[in-house]
Design a protein around this motif. Structure first.
Motif, PDB file in Angstrom:
ATOM      1  N   ALA A 176       0.861  -1.181   0.000  1.00  0.00           N
ATOM      2  CA  ALA A 176       0.000   0.000   0.000  1.00  0.00           C
ATOM      3  C   ALA A 176       0.894   1.225   0.000  1.00  0.00           C
ATOM      4  CB  ALA A 176      -0.920   0.015   1.213  1.00  0.00           C
ATOM      5  N   GLU A 177       0.524   2.246  -0.800  1.00  0.00           N
ATOM      6  CA  GLU A 177       1.364   3.442  -0.899  1.00  0.00           C
ATOM      7  C   GLU A 177       0.805   4.618  -0.115  1.00  0.00           C
ATOM      8  OE1 GLU A 177       1.689   4.494  -4.982  1.00  0.00           O
ATOM      9  OE2 GLU A 177      -0.449   4.922  -5.234  1.00  0.00           O
ATOM     10  N   ASN A 178      -0.367   4.446   0.492  1.00  0.00           N
ATOM     11  CA  ASN A 178      -0.935   5.513   1.311  1.00  0.00           C
ATOM     12  C   ASN A 178      -1.797   4.912   2.418  1.00  0.00           C
ATOM     13  OD1 ASN A 178      -3.633   5.032   0.199  1.00  0.00           O
ATOM     14  ND2 ASN A 178      -2.874   6.040  -1.650  1.00  0.00           N
ATOM     15  N   ALA A 179      -2.292   5.772   3.297  1.00  0.00           N
ATOM     16  CA  ALA A 179      -3.045   5.300   4.457  1.00  0.00           C
ATOM     17  C   ALA A 179      -4.366   4.655   4.064  1.00  0.00           C
ATOM     18  CB  ALA A 179      -3.289   6.468   5.410  1.00  0.00           C
ATOM     19  N   ALA A 180      -5.071   5.253   3.112  1.00  0.00           N
ATOM     20  CA  ALA A 180      -6.369   4.708   2.698  1.00  0.00           C
ATOM     21  C   ALA A 180      -6.219   3.290   2.166  1.00  0.00           C
ATOM     22  CB  ALA A 180      -7.010   5.616   1.650  1.00  0.00           C
ATOM     23  N   ASP A 181      -5.232   3.085   1.288  1.00  0.00           N
ATOM     24  CA  ASP A 181      -4.999   1.748   0.743  1.00  0.00           C
ATOM     25  C   ASP A 181      -4.543   0.783   1.833  1.00  0.00           C
ATOM     26  OD1 ASP A 181      -5.689   2.657  -1.736  1.00  0.00           O
ATOM     27  OD2 ASP A 181      -3.638   2.784  -2.514  1.00  0.00           O
ATOM     28  N   ALA A 182      -3.769   1.282   2.782  1.00  0.00           N
ATOM     29  CA  ALA A 182      -3.278   0.427   3.862  1.00  0.00           C
ATOM     30  C   ALA A 182      -4.419  -0.091   4.722  1.00  0.00           C
ATOM     31  CB  ALA A 182      -2.287   1.207   4.725  1.00  0.00           C
ATOM     32  N   LEU A 183      -5.332   0.790   5.091  1.00  0.00           N
ATOM     33  CA  LEU A 183      -6.453   0.373   5.939  1.00  0.00           C
ATOM     34  C   LEU A 183      -7.372  -0.590   5.187  1.00  0.00           C
ATOM     35  CD1 LEU A 183      -7.142   3.819   7.599  1.00  0.00           C
ATOM     36  CD2 LEU A 183      -6.255   1.767   8.737  1.00  0.00           C
ATOM     37  N   LYS A 184      -7.554  -0.336   3.900  1.00  0.00           N
ATOM     38  CA  LYS A 184      -8.364  -1.243   3.088  1.00  0.00           C
ATOM     39  C   LYS A 184      -7.702  -2.613   3.002  1.00  0.00           C
ATOM     40  CE  LYS A 184     -10.491  -1.696  -1.484  1.00  0.00           C
ATOM     41  NZ  LYS A 184     -10.675  -1.048  -2.816  1.00  0.00           N
ATOM     42  N   ALA A 185      -6.399  -2.638   2.734  1.00  0.00           N
ATOM     43  CA  ALA A 185      -5.679  -3.901   2.618  1.00  0.00           C
ATOM     44  C   ALA A 185      -5.650  -4.657   3.938  1.00  0.00           C
ATOM     45  CB  ALA A 185      -4.256  -3.654   2.129  1.00  0.00           C
ATOM     46  N   ALA A 186      -5.537  -3.922   5.045  1.00  0.00           N
ATOM     47  CA  ALA A 186      -5.531  -4.569   6.356  1.00  0.00           C
ATOM     48  C   ALA A 186      -6.857  -5.262   6.636  1.00  0.00           C
ATOM     49  CB  ALA A 186      -5.237  -3.545   7.443  1.00  0.00           C
ATOM     50  N   SER A 226      -7.134  -8.251   3.238  1.00  0.00           N
ATOM     51  CA  SER A 226      -6.139  -9.319   3.077  1.00  0.00           C
ATOM     52  C   SER A 226      -5.750  -9.985   4.391  1.00  0.00           C
ATOM     53  CB  SER A 226      -4.882  -8.770   2.400  1.00  0.00           C
ATOM     54  OG  SER A 226      -4.238  -7.808   3.217  1.00  0.00           O
ATOM     55  N   ALA A 227      -6.231  -9.452   5.519  1.00  0.00           N
ATOM     56  CA  ALA A 227      -5.963 -10.036   6.839  1.00  0.00           C
ATOM     57  C   ALA A 227      -4.481 -10.380   7.019  1.00  0.00           C
ATOM     58  CB  ALA A 227      -6.831 -11.273   7.058  1.00  0.00           C
ATOM     59  N   PRO A 228      -3.583  -9.379   6.941  1.00  0.00           N
ATOM     60  CA  PRO A 228      -2.150  -9.673   7.065  1.00  0.00           C
ATOM     61  C   PRO A 228      -1.797 -10.161   8.462  1.00  0.00           C
ATOM     62  CG  PRO A 228      -2.533  -7.312   7.194  1.00  0.00           C
ATOM     63  CD  PRO A 228      -3.847  -7.934   6.821  1.00  0.00           C
ATOM     64  N   ASP A 229      -0.704 -10.905   8.542  1.00  0.00           N
ATOM     65  CA  ASP A 229      -0.192 -11.371   9.828  1.00  0.00           C
ATOM     66  C   ASP A 229       0.774 -10.366  10.433  1.00  0.00           C
ATOM     67  OD1 ASP A 229      -1.310 -14.200   9.744  1.00  0.00           O
ATOM     68  OD2 ASP A 229      -0.171 -14.128   7.881  1.00  0.00           O
ATOM     69  N   LEU A 230       1.257  -9.434   9.603  1.00  0.00           N
ATOM     70  CA  LEU A 230       2.253  -8.458  10.030  1.00  0.00           C
ATOM     71  C   LEU A 230       2.131  -7.225   9.145  1.00  0.00           C
ATOM     72  CD1 LEU A 230       4.949  -7.780  11.624  1.00  0.00           C
ATOM     73  CD2 LEU A 230       6.141  -8.833   9.685  1.00  0.00           C
ATOM     74  N   ILE A 231       2.306  -6.033   9.734  1.00  0.00           N
ATOM     75  CA  ILE A 231       2.282  -4.790   8.959  1.00  0.00           C
ATOM     76  C   ILE A 231       3.572  -4.024   9.209  1.00  0.00           C
ATOM     77  CG2 ILE A 231       1.132  -2.561   8.611  1.00  0.00           C
ATOM     78  CD1 ILE A 231      -1.486  -3.881   9.425  1.00  0.00           C
ATOM     79  N   ILE A 232       4.227  -3.644   8.122  1.00  0.00           N
ATOM     80  CA  ILE A 232       5.398  -2.763   8.188  1.00  0.00           C
ATOM     81  C   ILE A 232       4.908  -1.382   7.769  1.00  0.00           C
ATOM     82  CG2 ILE A 232       7.744  -2.361   7.415  1.00  0.00           C
ATOM     83  CD1 ILE A 232       7.354  -5.017   8.900  1.00  0.00           C
ATOM     84  N   LEU A 233       4.945  -0.426   8.675  1.00  0.00           N
ATOM     85  CA  LEU A 233       4.273   0.862   8.472  1.00  0.00           C
ATOM     86  C   LEU A 233       5.250   2.029   8.519  1.00  0.00           C
ATOM     87  CD1 LEU A 233       1.631   2.571   8.310  1.00  0.00           C
ATOM     88  CD2 LEU A 233       1.506   2.391  10.817  1.00  0.00           C
ATOM     89  N   ASP A 234       5.359   2.736   7.394  1.00  0.00           N
ATOM     90  CA  ASP A 234       6.130   3.976   7.353  1.00  0.00           C
ATOM     91  C   ASP A 234       5.263   5.100   7.913  1.00  0.00           C
ATOM     92  OD1 ASP A 234       8.330   5.688   6.564  1.00  0.00           O
ATOM     93  OD2 ASP A 234       7.002   6.421   4.986  1.00  0.00           O
ATOM     94  N   LEU A 235       5.863   6.038   8.615  1.00  0.00           N
ATOM     95  CA  LEU A 235       5.081   7.111   9.232  1.00  0.00           C
ATOM     96  C   LEU A 235       4.753   8.237   8.259  1.00  0.00           C
ATOM     97  CD1 LEU A 235       6.754   7.507  12.745  1.00  0.00           C
ATOM     98  CD2 LEU A 235       4.654   6.283  12.156  1.00  0.00           C
ATOM     99  N   ALA A 236       5.625   8.497   7.288  1.00  0.00           N
ATOM    100  CA  ALA A 236       5.456   9.657   6.402  1.00  0.00           C
ATOM    101  C   ALA A 236       4.633   9.275   5.177  1.00  0.00           C
ATOM    102  CB  ALA A 236       6.818  10.190   5.973  1.00  0.00           C
ATOM    103  N   LEU A 237       3.316   9.205   5.353  1.00  0.00           N
ATOM    104  CA  LEU A 237       2.405   8.869   4.263  1.00  0.00           C
ATOM    105  C   LEU A 237       1.745  10.129   3.716  1.00  0.00           C
ATOM    106  CD1 LEU A 237       0.757   5.697   5.847  1.00  0.00           C
ATOM    107  CD2 LEU A 237       2.632   5.797   4.186  1.00  0.00           C
ATOM    108  N   PRO A 238       1.335  10.151   2.461  1.00  0.00           N
ATOM    109  CA  PRO A 238       0.836  11.393   1.840  1.00  0.00           C
ATOM    110  C   PRO A 238      -0.538  11.839   2.312  1.00  0.00           C
ATOM    111  CG  PRO A 238       0.702   9.565   0.294  1.00  0.00           C
ATOM    112  CD  PRO A 238       1.474   9.061   1.476  1.00  0.00           C
ATOM    113  N   ASP A 239      -1.386  10.910   2.794  1.00  0.00           N
ATOM    114  CA  ASP A 239      -2.752  11.296   3.143  1.00  0.00           C
ATOM    115  C   ASP A 239      -3.009  11.346   4.645  1.00  0.00           C
ATOM    116  OD1 ASP A 239      -2.330   8.582   3.078  1.00  0.00           O
ATOM    117  OD2 ASP A 239      -4.315   8.071   2.309  1.00  0.00           O
ATOM    118  N   LEU A 240      -2.384  10.475   5.402  1.00  0.00           N
ATOM    119  CA  LEU A 240      -2.502  10.479   6.863  1.00  0.00           C
ATOM    120  C   LEU A 240      -1.147  10.147   7.457  1.00  0.00           C
ATOM    121  CD1 LEU A 240      -5.758   8.476   7.780  1.00  0.00           C
ATOM    122  CD2 LEU A 240      -5.383  10.927   8.062  1.00  0.00           C
ATOM    123  N   HIS A 241      -0.873  10.681   8.638  1.00  0.00           N
ATOM    124  CA  HIS A 241       0.360  10.293   9.318  1.00  0.00           C
ATOM    125  C   HIS A 241       0.223   8.851   9.788  1.00  0.00           C
ATOM    126  CE1 HIS A 241       3.630  10.336  12.325  1.00  0.00           C
ATOM    127  NE2 HIS A 241       4.152  11.244  11.523  1.00  0.00           N
ATOM    128  N   GLY A 242       1.347   8.145   9.785  1.00  0.00           N
ATOM    129  CA  GLY A 242       1.325   6.754  10.200  1.00  0.00           C
ATOM    130  C   GLY A 242       0.790   6.539  11.598  1.00  0.00           C
TER     131      GLY A 242
END
Length: 237
Positions: A35-45, A48-64
């Motif tokens: 996922a390249e932004n917060a919206a896509d990340a929350l949707k994918a979470a 896709s029910a991931p077992d682990l999330i690697i999260l960068d803080l500097a996202l373009p739409d929301l802070h990590g």
């Protein structure tokens, strides 16, 4: 067939970083979602029910940090923060907000993989009191995603493993049709219990001595299914 892999969700707006992370995780047996932004990340979470999330803080739409807070409102999935900020204050703040670990950029892939495995082990041990669930002759290792029957490894498809994983983390308890459908399928398939019955039948063919008289995956008529932690007298579907 290889054993089902742990799913890692990579959240970073830099394609080069995602490619670097993907290569490292895939070489170590993970399935990767990006996922390249917060919206896509929350949707994918959610999907896709991931077992682990690697999260960068500097996202373009929301802070990590806000992404982490939203995740923690409904999920305990392990989250490892990536950040260029190395201050102890920032690390403490994120860990208190629910992050499982915090790694400062630049970092080595070997370190990230080691921390990822540690986070997964802590998560599964906390969730189940043990990363290995034993139900009669059946053993399910939630970290390595291996399934053994009478000490012989059983090969499962991704959906078969997902079904068994859910039942194993609720061993001895009834898991409803609705819950299983929501966790395993998306779209219109979530509303069709026949998909679930077919999947249960396929799983039983691999783990039951007599799939027509199951003693491990027990049907609770009209409600759902239960992984029996002790062998039951055989019951038909």
């Amino acid at each position: 067939m290889n054993k089902p892999a742990n799913i890692v969700l990579l959240v970073d707006d830099e394609p080069k970083i995602r490619r670097f992370l993907r290569a490292g995780f895939e070489l170590n047996g993970f399935d990767v979602t990006e996922a390249e932004n917060a919206a896509d990340a929350l949707k994918a979470a959610t999907l896709s029910a991931p077992d682990l999330i690697i999260l960068d803080l500097a996202l373009p739409d929301l802070h990590g940090t806000e992404v982490l807070e939203r995740l923690r409102s409904w999920s305990n999935v392990p989250v490892i923060i990536l950040s260029v900020v190395a201050s102890e204050e920032e690390k403490v703040r994120l860990l208190q907000a629910g992050a499982d670990d915090y790694i400062v950029k630049p970092f080595g892939m070997a370190e990230l993989l080691a921390r990822s495995e540690a986070a997964l082990r802590r998560y599964f041990k906390t969730a189940t009191e043990s990363p290995v669930i034993v139900a009669g002759p059946l053993s399910v290792d939630l970290v390595s995603r291996t399934v053994s029957l009478n000490q012989t490894q059983v090969r499962l498809t991704r959906k078969e493993y997902r079904l068994l994983h859910i039942l194993a983390t609720h061993v001895g308890l009834v898991v409803t049709h609705d819950h299983l459908l929501r966790e395993i399928w998306t779209g219109n398939q979530r509303d069709n219990v026949q998909y679930l019955r077919i999947l249960v039948r396929k799983l039983r063919q691999k783990i039951e001595a007599d799939p027509n008289q199951p003693r491990l995956v027990i049907t609770e008529s009209g409600v759902g299914y239960r992984l029996q932690n002790r062998l039951q007298p055989s019951t038909a579907e």
